[in-house]
Design an enzyme around this catalytic site. Structure first.
Site, PDB file in Angstrom:
ATOM      1  N   TYR A 138      13.517  -1.734  -8.362  1.00  0.00           N
ATOM      2  CA  TYR A 138      12.144  -1.252  -8.187  1.00  0.00           C
ATOM      3  C   TYR A 138      11.586  -1.940  -6.952  1.00  0.00           C
ATOM      4  CZ  TYR A 138       7.362  -0.149  -9.819  1.00  0.00           C
ATOM      5  OH  TYR A 138       6.076   0.305  -9.925  1.00  0.00           O
ATOM      6  N   ARG A 191       4.404  10.042   0.754  1.00  0.00           N
ATOM      7  CA  ARG A 191       3.820   8.705   0.943  1.00  0.00           C
ATOM      8  C   ARG A 191       4.574   7.735   0.050  1.00  0.00           C
ATOM      9  NH1 ARG A 191       0.322   5.775  -2.690  1.00  0.00           N
ATOM     10  NH2 ARG A 191       2.419   5.014  -2.890  1.00  0.00           N
ATOM     11  N   LYS A 209      11.291   4.358 -11.102  1.00  0.00           N
ATOM     12  CA  LYS A 209      10.209   4.392 -12.094  1.00  0.00           C
ATOM     13  C   LYS A 209      10.787   4.711 -13.475  1.00  0.00           C
ATOM     14  CE  LYS A 209       6.491   3.925  -9.368  1.00  0.00           C
ATOM     15  NZ  LYS A 209       5.382   2.996  -9.553  1.00  0.00           N
ATOM     16  N   GLU A 281       4.037  10.957  -8.365  1.00  0.00           N
ATOM     17  CA  GLU A 281       4.276   9.668  -7.723  1.00  0.00           C
ATOM     18  C   GLU A 281       4.414   9.839  -6.218  1.00  0.00           C
ATOM     19  OE1 GLU A 281       4.620   6.839  -9.931  1.00  0.00           O
ATOM     20  OE2 GLU A 281       4.208   5.859  -8.021  1.00  0.00           O
ATOM     21  N   ASP A 282       3.694   9.049  -5.486  1.00  0.00           N
ATOM     22  CA  ASP A 282       3.856   8.926  -4.040  1.00  0.00           C
ATOM     23  C   ASP A 282       3.745  10.265  -3.284  1.00  0.00           C
ATOM     24  OD1 ASP A 282       4.097   6.344  -4.803  1.00  0.00           O
ATOM     25  OD2 ASP A 282       5.996   5.951  -3.836  1.00  0.00           O
ATOM     26  N   ASP A 304       0.304   8.259 -11.023  1.00  0.00           N
ATOM     27  CA  ASP A 304       0.517   6.817 -11.173  1.00  0.00           C
ATOM     28  C   ASP A 304      -0.172   6.021 -10.070  1.00  0.00           C
ATOM     29  OD1 ASP A 304       1.733   4.536 -12.322  1.00  0.00           O
ATOM     30  OD2 ASP A 304       3.281   4.600 -10.778  1.00  0.00           O
ATOM     31  N   ASP A 305      -0.182   6.555  -8.862  1.00  0.00           N
ATOM     32  CA  ASP A 305      -0.761   5.807  -7.741  1.00  0.00           C
ATOM     33  C   ASP A 305      -2.274   5.747  -7.837  1.00  0.00           C
ATOM     34  OD1 ASP A 305       1.756   5.407  -6.246  1.00  0.00           O
ATOM     35  OD2 ASP A 305       1.749   7.581  -6.366  1.00  0.00           O
ATOM     36  N   ASN A 446       2.432  -2.018  -1.013  1.00  0.00           N
ATOM     37  CA  ASN A 446       3.879  -2.194  -1.205  1.00  0.00           C
ATOM     38  C   ASN A 446       4.661  -1.527  -0.094  1.00  0.00           C
ATOM     39  OD1 ASN A 446       3.638  -3.446  -3.790  1.00  0.00           O
ATOM     40  ND2 ASN A 446       3.148  -1.441  -4.639  1.00  0.00           N
ATOM     41  N   ASN A 490       1.126  -4.785 -10.278  1.00  0.00           N
ATOM     42  CA  ASN A 490       1.875  -3.545 -10.027  1.00  0.00           C
ATOM     43  C   ASN A 490       1.735  -2.622 -11.235  1.00  0.00           C
ATOM     44  OD1 ASN A 490       4.347  -1.733 -10.017  1.00  0.00           O
ATOM     45  ND2 ASN A 490       4.525  -2.729  -8.035  1.00  0.00           N
TER      46      ASN A 490
HETATM   47  O1  LIG Z   1       5.974   1.628  -6.821  1.00  0.00           O
HETATM   48  C1  LIG Z   1       5.242   0.627  -6.809  1.00  0.00           C
HETATM   49  O2  LIG Z   1       5.648  -0.517  -6.695  1.00  0.00           O
HETATM   50  C2  LIG Z   1       3.778   0.820  -7.044  1.00  0.00           C
HETATM   51  C3  LIG Z   1       3.379   2.152  -6.577  1.00  0.00           C
HETATM   52  O3  LIG Z   1       3.299   3.105  -7.318  1.00  0.00           O
HETATM   53  C4  LIG Z   1       3.248   2.359  -5.127  1.00  0.00           C
HETATM   54  O4  LIG Z   1       3.167   1.383  -4.375  1.00  0.00           O
HETATM   55  O5  LIG Z   1       3.255   3.522  -4.723  1.00  0.00           O
HETATM   56 MG   LIG Z   2       3.697   4.930  -6.254  1.00  0.00          MG
END
Ligand SMILES: O=C([O-])CC(=O)C(=O)O
Ligand SMILES: [Mg+2]
Length: 614
Positions: A138, A191, A209, A281-282, A304-305, A446, A490
């Site tokens: 991770y 992203r 994840k 996510e992202d 999640d973000d 991060n 986190n």
């Molecule tokens: O993945 C991670 O460490 C936390 C998160 O969702 C990100 O930074 O996009």
């Molecule tokens: Mg993320």
């Protein structure tokens, strides 16, 4: 050569009478090995993978952990060395093997390959050594793995659905071999962490994840599906990189892109049901908020973000009250960044402030934000105050310089979610220590290379006064004769437990209260000792227990609020949760009702397990 008998058995259409006959034939001294194996396989369970295929299946493989009886019955006897090992001995070997690699990326590759060959061993290793291996599978190493995805790609894991599949997304999802998927993590790679657009290389994120879904919350691996929606990339380096494995085209946008994501959501529920949890996510900022608003009332989904990160940050803020002896509403908050994470945190902080008795307006008044164009000020010439940003824009003269903004606003809490590495300069940190006895500084971007400051810088430039948390892990810091162990704010503290609770309650739509419940649970788990050591979070190794507690609370909340759909209501929530969790310990590979007192042909005695020397 397969005998007629064996072939009959392979066809799996044998009658009980035939089986009895064959059982007879087994006892015959002339019965050949192939017959024996095939018959035994049929008895074990129809469809049981036999022989080398059993070893090659990561769900079934136990390596040298198979007993002699199992090896013989499964037809794998002789396909491995003679030695028998316990799972504990195998874990010891894994740890030794990983230590041989100097580079984190090589450790990542080792762990990926372990997951590909022996799932139980992988998850036990990860679950029992979270502090050590979470930073590999991770954040931060997963970021590097995404950047090098084309180089290290070996075996497929997860689904790649491209924009060219539009009109056929369901057919692609149908190709996924698992019929019982319950949770999906999906990205379009725009992203990735703070690293920007990595296109299809973003697959590492859903994979990482979901590894935590299992390792931290016990959600069964076969119920988890990582997905990349490959709509191209605007990353010119990747487009020119001969190793890039995604679609070599610019990102598709507009109606076509939206139709594609719509089709994806529909295809998921068509194949796996309306309650399938879909974690976004992202995604890029503009899409993340849009999709959350668009889909949250219709699907079982969260971002999640926005929401996971918000929840973990608010949890840190709740825990900080015990160090500052202030109410949350006694603080002034300044955010660097006004993207998914920052806005998400601000919105949830507002909810927490309202819970302390503030009005919505009063709550928003305490929150100041800075984006690429400077302070969010109502009259700033650049404008750029769309969406939730406008809630936080102030009637204040526009200022651009961040250090000047800090000096002007004099916040007590500074939160970085900007991917602007080093933006919390010594000057900024020193200012924070001037206005505050205990300044709160969260550098949440991060991976580590994008953090607004390091833990060491935070403690040094505030002369040890800071209450610090970061998104990526930092080691301990020595300052002024004290040792600090900064916490990692986190979202890994949040999303596994939330997913577990949501899935087991059968919640259709995930509201903000669920994330506040998660924040409070994590904050309650912070001990005096954690605080004394400088951490606003429980140790990483406690996440397994925290996830379970989050799930218990979500279940109770869901039944109280009548948003659960699984009935009858479980009597003991904890037991109910545990009965659905993945067991990473080896289990017998043969049925308990084995028909013979002895395996079919024991000619070898099992060796005693031998203790490994380091
Ligand atoms: O993945 C991670 O460490 C936390 C998160 O969702 C990100 O930074 O996009
Ligand atoms: Mg993320």
């Amino acid at each position: 050569m397969l005998s007629l008998i064996s072939r009959t058995l392979l066809s799996r259409s044998v009658t009980t009478g035939q089986k009895a006959l064959l059982l007879e034939s087994l006892k015959h001294p002339n019965a050949d090995d192939q017959q024996t194996r095939t018959f035994v396989g049929d008895v074990i369970s129809p469809g049981q993978l036999m022989g080398i295929e059993h070893l090659r299946d990561p769900r079934l493989n136990k390596g040298l952990g198979f007993t002699l009886e199992e090896r013989q019955a499964l037809g794998i006897h002789g396909l491995q060395p003679a030695r028998f090992k316990t799972q504990e001995q195998q874990l010891e070997l894994c740890r030794m093997s990983i230590e041989r690699y100097q580079e984190d990326l090589n450790k990542y590759i080792y762990l990926t390959e372990l997951q590909d060959r022996n799932e139980k061993l992988f998850f036990r290793l990860l679950s029992e050594n979270i502090e050590r291996f979470m930073p590999i599978v991770y954040t931060p190493t997963v970021g590097l793995a995404c950047q090098k995805f084309g180089l290290i790609y070996r075996r497929p894991r997860g689904l790649f659905i491209t924009i060219n599949d539009i009109g056929h997304v369901y057919d692609v999802i149908k190709n996924w071999p698992e019929p019982n998927v319950k949770a999906i993590v999906v990205t379009d790679g725009e992203r990735i962490l703070g690293l920007g657009d990595l296109g299809a290389c973003g697959m590492g994120i859903p994979v990482g994840k979901l590894a935590l879904y299992t390792a931290l919350a016990g959600i069964k691996p076969h119920e988890c599906l990582p997905i990349v929606l490959d709509v191209g990339t605007n990353n010119q380096n990747l487009l020119e990189d001969p190793l890039y494995v995604g679609l070599r085209q610019k990102r598709c946008t507009g109606k076509l892109y939206d139709d594609f994501v719509d089709e994806f959501m529909e295809a998921v529920v068509t194949r796996y049901g309306q309650n399938t949890l879909i974690q976004f996510e992202d995604f890029g900022n503009h899409n993340a908020f849009r999709f959350l608003d668009k889909y949250r009332g219709e699907y079982c989904t969260f971002n999640d973000d926005i929401q996971g990160t918000a929840s973990v940050a608010v949890s840190g803020l709740l825990a900080s009250k015990r160090l500052t002896n202030k109410k949350l509403s006694d603080n002034k908050f300044l955010f660097l960044g006004a993207g998914e994470a920052a806005i998400g945190i601000a919105d949830l902080t507002v909810k927490a402030l309202e819970n302390e008795g503030l009005s919505l307006e009063e709550a928003r008044d305490r929150i100041w934000m800075v984006d690429i164009d400077g302070l969010l000020a109502v009259d700033r010439p650049e404008g750029n105050l769309e969406g939730h940003k406008k809630f936080y824009a102030k009637n204040h003269a526009p200022i651009k310089n961040f250090a000047a903004i800090v000096n002007e606003i004099k916040p007590s809490v500074l939160i970085g979610a900007s991917a602007a590495a080093g933006a919390f300069t010594p000057e900024v940190l020193k200012s924070m220590a001037q206005f505050n006895e205990r300044p709160i500084v969260f550098a949440l971007s991060n991976p580590t290379s994008k953090a607004e400051c390091t833990a060491e810088q935070a403690y040094t430039h505030t002369e040890g006064k800071v209450i610090f948390a970061s998104g990526s892990p930092f080691g301990k810091v020595e300052y002024g004769g004290n040792t600090f162990y900064p916490g990692q704010g986190n979202n890994a503290y949040i999303f596994p437990g939330v997913a577990l609770g949501v899935l087991l309650a059968g919640i259709h739509h995930i509201n903000e209260q669920i994330f506040l419940i998660a924040s409070e649970t994590i904050a309650e788990n912070v001990s005096e000792e954690d605080l004394k050591k400088g951490s606003l979070y429980p140790p990483i190794s406690a996440i397994v227990e925290c996830s379970k507690q989050i799930a218990v609370k979500i279940l109770n909340y869901a039944y109280d609020e009548r948003i659960a759909s699984v009935y009858p209501k479980p009597k003991d929530m904890r037991k109910y949760i545990e009965s659905h969790q993945f067991n990473y310990n080896y289990e017998p590979s043969l049925p308990q009702s084995w028909p013979w007192p002895n395996p079919p042909y024991i000619k070898t005695r099992p060796m005693e397990p031998v203790k490994l020397k380091a």
